[in-house]
Motif scaffolding. Structure first.
Motif, PDB file in Angstrom:
ATOM      1  N   PRO A 254      86.360  24.245  48.109  1.00 17.91           N
ATOM      2  CA  PRO A 254      86.446  24.784  46.745  1.00 17.91           C
ATOM      3  C   PRO A 254      86.074  23.760  45.667  1.00 17.91           C
ATOM      4  O   PRO A 254      85.529  24.129  44.628  1.00 17.91           O
ATOM      5  CB  PRO A 254      87.913  25.209  46.619  1.00 17.91           C
TER       6      PRO A 254
ATOM      7  N   GLU B 197      88.974  31.873  48.779  1.00 18.68           N
ATOM      8  CA  GLU B 197      87.672  31.308  49.133  1.00 18.68           C
ATOM      9  C   GLU B 197      87.338  31.594  50.601  1.00 18.68           C
ATOM     10  O   GLU B 197      86.175  31.843  50.938  1.00 18.68           O
ATOM     11  CB  GLU B 197      87.683  29.797  48.866  1.00 18.68           C
TER      12      GLU B 197
ATOM     13  N   ARG C 183      87.387  33.349  44.093  1.00 17.29           N
ATOM     14  CA  ARG C 183      87.998  32.061  43.780  1.00 17.29           C
ATOM     15  C   ARG C 183      89.353  32.301  43.128  1.00 17.29           C
ATOM     16  O   ARG C 183      89.536  33.274  42.396  1.00 17.29           O
ATOM     17  CB  ARG C 183      87.092  31.250  42.853  1.00 17.29           C
TER      18      ARG C 183
END
Length: 450
Positions: free
Chosen positions: A334, A251, A105
């Motif tokens: 996300p 991601e 992330r």
């Protein structure tokens, strides 16, 4: 690295501890971005990145050229392509900057660079602004393209307003939001990539077919110097908006398998190169040919200028709608991940379909409501492009690179990163100013939900 649950229940010292461990594994595998789905191929990277980057903003490029002019316009679009490819390479490289550790992330990479708390506060607010901003703009542009498709085929209906079409566009996402992770939306993303190539090609090919218009003019439209300056700034933000894939690249890379012999950056970078070739094929012809053909008479979205042949322009608008369906979900993933991490890790909710249903549909409903309330497409492009996109795309990766990789002072890498930082900060300031001014002007006299 694959996690193997030990068969010996006494391995952790007690049955309760083992159950808690298995519960944590279940939670990790349930959230959107997790280690159980690392089986993506390089072409997943290609079409996910194209879907994330090539949005309806490309259709505004000819209009942005009218606000920039030939020299600054060509320079801004080309330089943005080069800078963002460089910063995207940095992020792909930094995904596994520590041996045995993957930054799945964007905020995890920020925390590594700036510390646990500061990194979170630097990255997360900006990333959320970008993602939510993109999804709001995609709600507006998806509804606008759907309305244009309807009007071209059936004629304009005074009873059907833009708000109705935004609602119809949003209804698709209430269903698609339940797809669990990036791999599960790969089919949607592939279709979106094909659509983006298709409508971009239609836009510039139909322009060429029309030929250079009589009495075409290329000078700045506004005779007011202040308006010219601020629309120039806003146009820079619109271009920055079009280069926004960095906010989901880590991601996307998290779904790639990785070993010491074949790290994930190899297939990921291969996919990124393919994506950027497609981006160039979509962006440059639409921007330069559209402006060359129509000059200052081009509309905010070039498909509006291209009214004929009706069936072809209607099809292009439908392609835009399909593409934006995929783009919305790429950016939303996300956010889904952040919500699910908070719900099951922090608030200790049990993973379930109805928790996912409520959480994700709440997000879709929020973006729909904001889009219905403030459908100022061009102004929002400029504002979000400057205020949020420029940091996360143009210079934050460079700052993280300088902090974590520590290139030699005054060397090529050090100098290149500082040039990107200076240009990115300048872009952030001026584009946000221009976009905000345009939103304020567009908002005058606007009636909510009209």
């Amino acid at each position: 690295m694959e996690i193997i649950v030990p068969s010996n229940k006494n391995h952790f010292g007690s049955e309760d501890e083992n159950e808690r461990y298995e519960e944590e594994i279940e939670k990790d595998n349930w959230i959107a971005i997790n280690s159980s789905t690392r089986n993506a191929k390089w072409w997943y990277s290609a079409f996910h990145n194209v879907t994330a980057m090539v949005g309806a903003g490309v259709l505004c490029f000819p209009y942005s050229m009218t606000e920039l002019g030939w020299g600054p316009g060509v320079t801004a679009i080309t330089l943005s392509w080069i800078i963002t490819l460089y910063t995207l390479w940095q992020m792909v490289e930094m995904h596994e900057t520590i041996e045995g550790k993957r930054f799945d992330r964007y905020h995890e990479l920020g925390q590594y660079a700036f510390g646990e708390k500061l990194g979170l506060w630097i990255v997360v607010p900006q990333q959320i602004m970008v993602i939510v901003g993109v999804d709001i703009v995609y709600m507006i542009s998806g509804g606008s393209s759907l309305k244009k498709f309807h009007d071209l085929l059936t004629g304009e209906n005074k009873h059907l307003k833009l708000t109705h079409f935004i609602t119809i566009f949003a209804s698709v996402h209430f269903a698609l939001s339940q797809l669990p992770n990036f791999n599960s939306i790969s089919g949607v993303s592939l279709a979106a990539t094909i659509m983006s190539i298709s409508y971009s090609t239609i836009a510039w090919a139909a322009s060429v077919h029309k030929g250079v218009q009589p009495n075409v003019q290329y000078g700045y439209k506004s005779k007011n110097k202040v308006d010219t300056i601020f629309t120039f700034f806003s146009a820079l933000g619109s271009i920055a908006f079009a280069y926004s894939g960095h906010n989901v690249v880590l991601e996307i890379q998290s779904a790639m398998p990785s070993t010491p012999q074949s790290p994930s950056k190899k297939p990921m970078w291969k996919g990124v190169i393919a994506a950027y070739v497609i981006v160039a094929f979509c962006y440059f012809p639409v921007a330069f040919i559209g402006y060359w053909i129509f000059g200052n008479s081009v509309d905010e979205i070039i498909l509006v200028t291209l009214n004929k042949p009706t069936w072809l322009i209607a099809m292009a608008n439908l392609f835009v709608v399909i593409h934006l369906v995929g783009s919305y979900q790429i950016y939303a993933m996300p956010v889904y991940d952040m919500m699910e991490v908070v719900l099951v890790k922090k608030l200790k909710f049990k993973p379930s379909w109805y928790l996912r249903f409520l959480a994700r549909n709440t997000y879709v409903a929020f973006t729909m409501l904001v889009a219905l309330s403030f459908p100022f497409f061009d102004g929002l492009l400029g504002f979000f492009g400057g205020f949020a996109f420029a940091p996360t795309t143009y210079f934050l990766p460079c700052i993280i690179w300088l902090v974590t990789q520590k290139p030699r002072r005054y060397g090529l890498s050090w100098f290149t990163n500082w040039v990107c930082i200076v240009l990115g900060v300048a872009l952030m300031i001026v584009a946000a100013m221009g976009g905000l001014r345009k939103v304020i002007i567009d908002a005058k006299g606007y009636k909510f939900y009209s």
